[in-house]
Design an enzyme around this catalytic site. Structure first.
Site, PDB file in Angstrom:
ATOM      1  N   ASP A   1       0.843  -1.205   0.000  1.00 50.99           N
ATOM      2  CA  ASP A   1       0.000   0.000   0.000  1.00 50.99           C
ATOM      3  C   ASP A   1       0.877   1.254   0.000  1.00 50.99           C
ATOM      4  OD1 ASP A   1       0.843  -0.096   2.624  1.00 50.99           O
ATOM      5  OD2 ASP A   1      -1.153   0.015   3.521  1.00 50.99           O
ATOM      6  N   SER A   2       2.215   1.055  -0.008  1.00 52.73           N
ATOM      7  CA  SER A   2       3.129   2.175  -0.273  1.00 52.73           C
ATOM      8  C   SER A   2       2.793   2.809  -1.625  1.00 52.73           C
ATOM      9  CB  SER A   2       4.586   1.692  -0.267  1.00 52.73           C
ATOM     10  OG  SER A   2       4.750   0.568  -1.111  1.00 52.73           O
TER      11      SER A   2
ATOM     12  N   ASP B   1      -1.116  -6.239  -0.151  1.00 54.05           N
ATOM     13  CA  ASP B   1      -1.315  -5.573   1.141  1.00 54.05           C
ATOM     14  C   ASP B   1      -2.798  -5.345   1.400  1.00 54.05           C
ATOM     15  OD1 ASP B   1       0.465  -4.825   3.110  1.00 54.05           O
ATOM     16  OD2 ASP B   1       1.267  -3.126   1.973  1.00 54.05           O
TER      17      ASP B   1
ATOM     18  N   LYS C   1      -0.836  -9.485   3.104  1.00 53.04           N
ATOM     19  CA  LYS C   1      -0.050  -8.968   4.232  1.00 53.04           C
ATOM     20  C   LYS C   1      -0.932  -8.005   5.017  1.00 53.04           C
ATOM     21  CE  LYS C   1       3.388  -5.754   3.757  1.00 53.04           C
ATOM     22  NZ  LYS C   1       2.838  -4.658   4.568  1.00 53.04           N
TER      23      LYS C   1
ATOM     24  N   GLU D   1      -0.924  -5.412   8.741  1.00 49.86           N
ATOM     25  CA  GLU D   1      -0.105  -4.783   9.775  1.00 49.86           C
ATOM     26  C   GLU D   1      -0.678  -5.066  11.163  1.00 49.86           C
ATOM     27  OE1 GLU D   1       0.509  -0.612   8.959  1.00 49.86           O
ATOM     28  OE2 GLU D   1       1.195  -1.017   6.910  1.00 49.86           O
TER      29      GLU D   1
ATOM     30  N   GLU E   1       9.637  -3.976  10.309  1.00 53.76           N
ATOM     31  CA  GLU E   1       9.964  -2.651   9.750  1.00 53.76           C
ATOM     32  C   GLU E   1      10.355  -1.688  10.871  1.00 53.76           C
ATOM     33  OE1 GLU E   1       7.104  -0.897   7.066  1.00 53.76           O
ATOM     34  OE2 GLU E   1       8.318   0.921   6.844  1.00 53.76           O
TER      35      GLU E   1
HETATM   36  O1  KIV Z   1       3.581  -1.066   1.574  1.00 49.78           O
HETATM   37  C1  KIV Z   1       4.737  -1.476   1.488  1.00 49.78           C
HETATM   38  O2  KIV Z   1       5.437  -1.281   0.487  1.00 49.78           O
HETATM   39  C2  KIV Z   1       5.286  -2.205   2.621  1.00 49.78           C
HETATM   40  C3  KIV Z   1       6.750  -2.491   2.634  1.00 49.78           C
HETATM   41  C4  KIV Z   1       7.530  -1.274   2.918  1.00 49.78           C
HETATM   42  C5  KIV Z   1       7.097  -3.609   3.557  1.00 49.78           C
HETATM   43  O3  KIV Z   1       4.565  -2.547   3.514  1.00 49.78           O
END
Ligand code: KIV
Length: 286
Positions: free
Chosen positions: A47-48, A86, A116, A118, A185
């Site tokens: 989600d970056s 994500d 993934k 958090e 992280e």
């Molecule tokens: O969203 C993302 O790119 C991430 C990575 C930095 C691990 O969660």
């Protein structure tokens, strides 16, 4: 690791052999093809993308539909890497049922092989339900960008003994719930190394030192797409931002000077039947 599709089992075996795991973010099919061919084990549709692709200041605005759109593109581009999608902010925090439904969409519609999310112990029940539903889960603890406001900004976590102990407990809770890997992280090297040795599933670090089982970077940062951004934990392997600006400036100069296109770059034979040709490059794996 072999040339076959990377799975949760390949990754666990890699940890057993003390073989480092590589993960990179990808948001489209062209990058997915390039990173897959470069040999990345995991492509994370992070989600970056809210920050590096969409231009937001945090990852919070990203929606599930946007994630699915990008996951589909990445899945088309990669042959070998495992694709991880994500779970965006507020698509799993509300309830286990909502989390299961939304994770299912990333797998079913987005074409991801795993999701993934958090957080640690607080999501153990959701992780267990997802795994029981056949959805592999990668955890993510430490500096968790979706908690930007709770953390008071992007801050390294686990810097005191209590914080470090909480992170170890979170990692153990995720493993016990069935997560197959955990992103660590923004935490001290010693804390990440302690977590890595205390659990049997792989850890993948970013800003967490060299003691993890693997490493991940946001690919735009590694490539130097934004010359203004260079945090301590990023190693810049290229200066692609400057290369892009230079190439595009030369195109602009050529067009303005009437130097592009040349005769060789134009269609000149009148009366011949049109032949099929490639129109644009396509990032999709062939
Ligand atoms: O969203 C993302 O790119 C991430 C990575 C930095 C691990 O969660």
């Amino acid at each position: 690791m072999s040339g076959q599709r990377v799975t949760i089992h390949t990754l666990r075996a890699a940890k057993g052999r003390n073989e480092r795991i590589t993960m990179l973010t990808a948001y489209d099919a062209t990058f997915a093809r390039l990173l897959d061919e470069a040999g990345a084990d995991i492509l994370l549709v992070g989600d970056s993308l809210g920050m590096v692709v969409q231009g937001h200041d945090t990852t919070l605005p990203v929606t599930l539909d946007e994630m699915i759109y990008h996951c589909k593109a990445v899945a088309r581009g990669a042959r070998r890497a495992q694709i991880v999608g994500d779970m965006p902010f507020m698509t799993y925090q509300e309830s286990v049922e909502v989390g299961v439904r939304n994770a299912g969409r990333l797998i079913k519609e987005g074409g991801c092989h795993a999701v993934k999310l958090e957080g640690g112990a607080q999501h153990a029940e959701l992780v267990a339900r997802l795994v029981a539903s056949g959805i592999p889960v990668m955890g993510h603890i430490g500096l968790t960008p979706q908690s930007f406001h709770q953390m008071g900004g992007f801050r390294v976590q686990g810097k005191d003994a209590a914080g470090a102990a909480r992170l170890v407990a979170d990692a153990e809770a995720l493993e016990a719930a069935g997560a197959y890997a955990i992103v660590l992280e923004g935490m001290p090297t010693e804390v990440a190394a302690e977590i890595t040795s205390s659990i049997s599933i792989p850890t993948i670090g970013i800003g967490a030192g060299a003691g993890c089982d693997g490493q991940v970077l946001v690919v735009y940062d590694l490539l130097g797409m934004d010359e203004r951004f260079k945090p301590k934990f990023v190693r810049r392997y290229a200066d692609v931002g400057a290369t892009i600006k230079d190439a595009c400036a030369r195109f602009i100069d050529d067009v303005r000077a009437g130097a592009f296109p040349s005769a060789a770059e134009s269609f000149s034979t009148i009366g011949e039947p049109a032949k099929p040709m490639s129109l644009y490059s396509s990032g999709a794996a062939k």
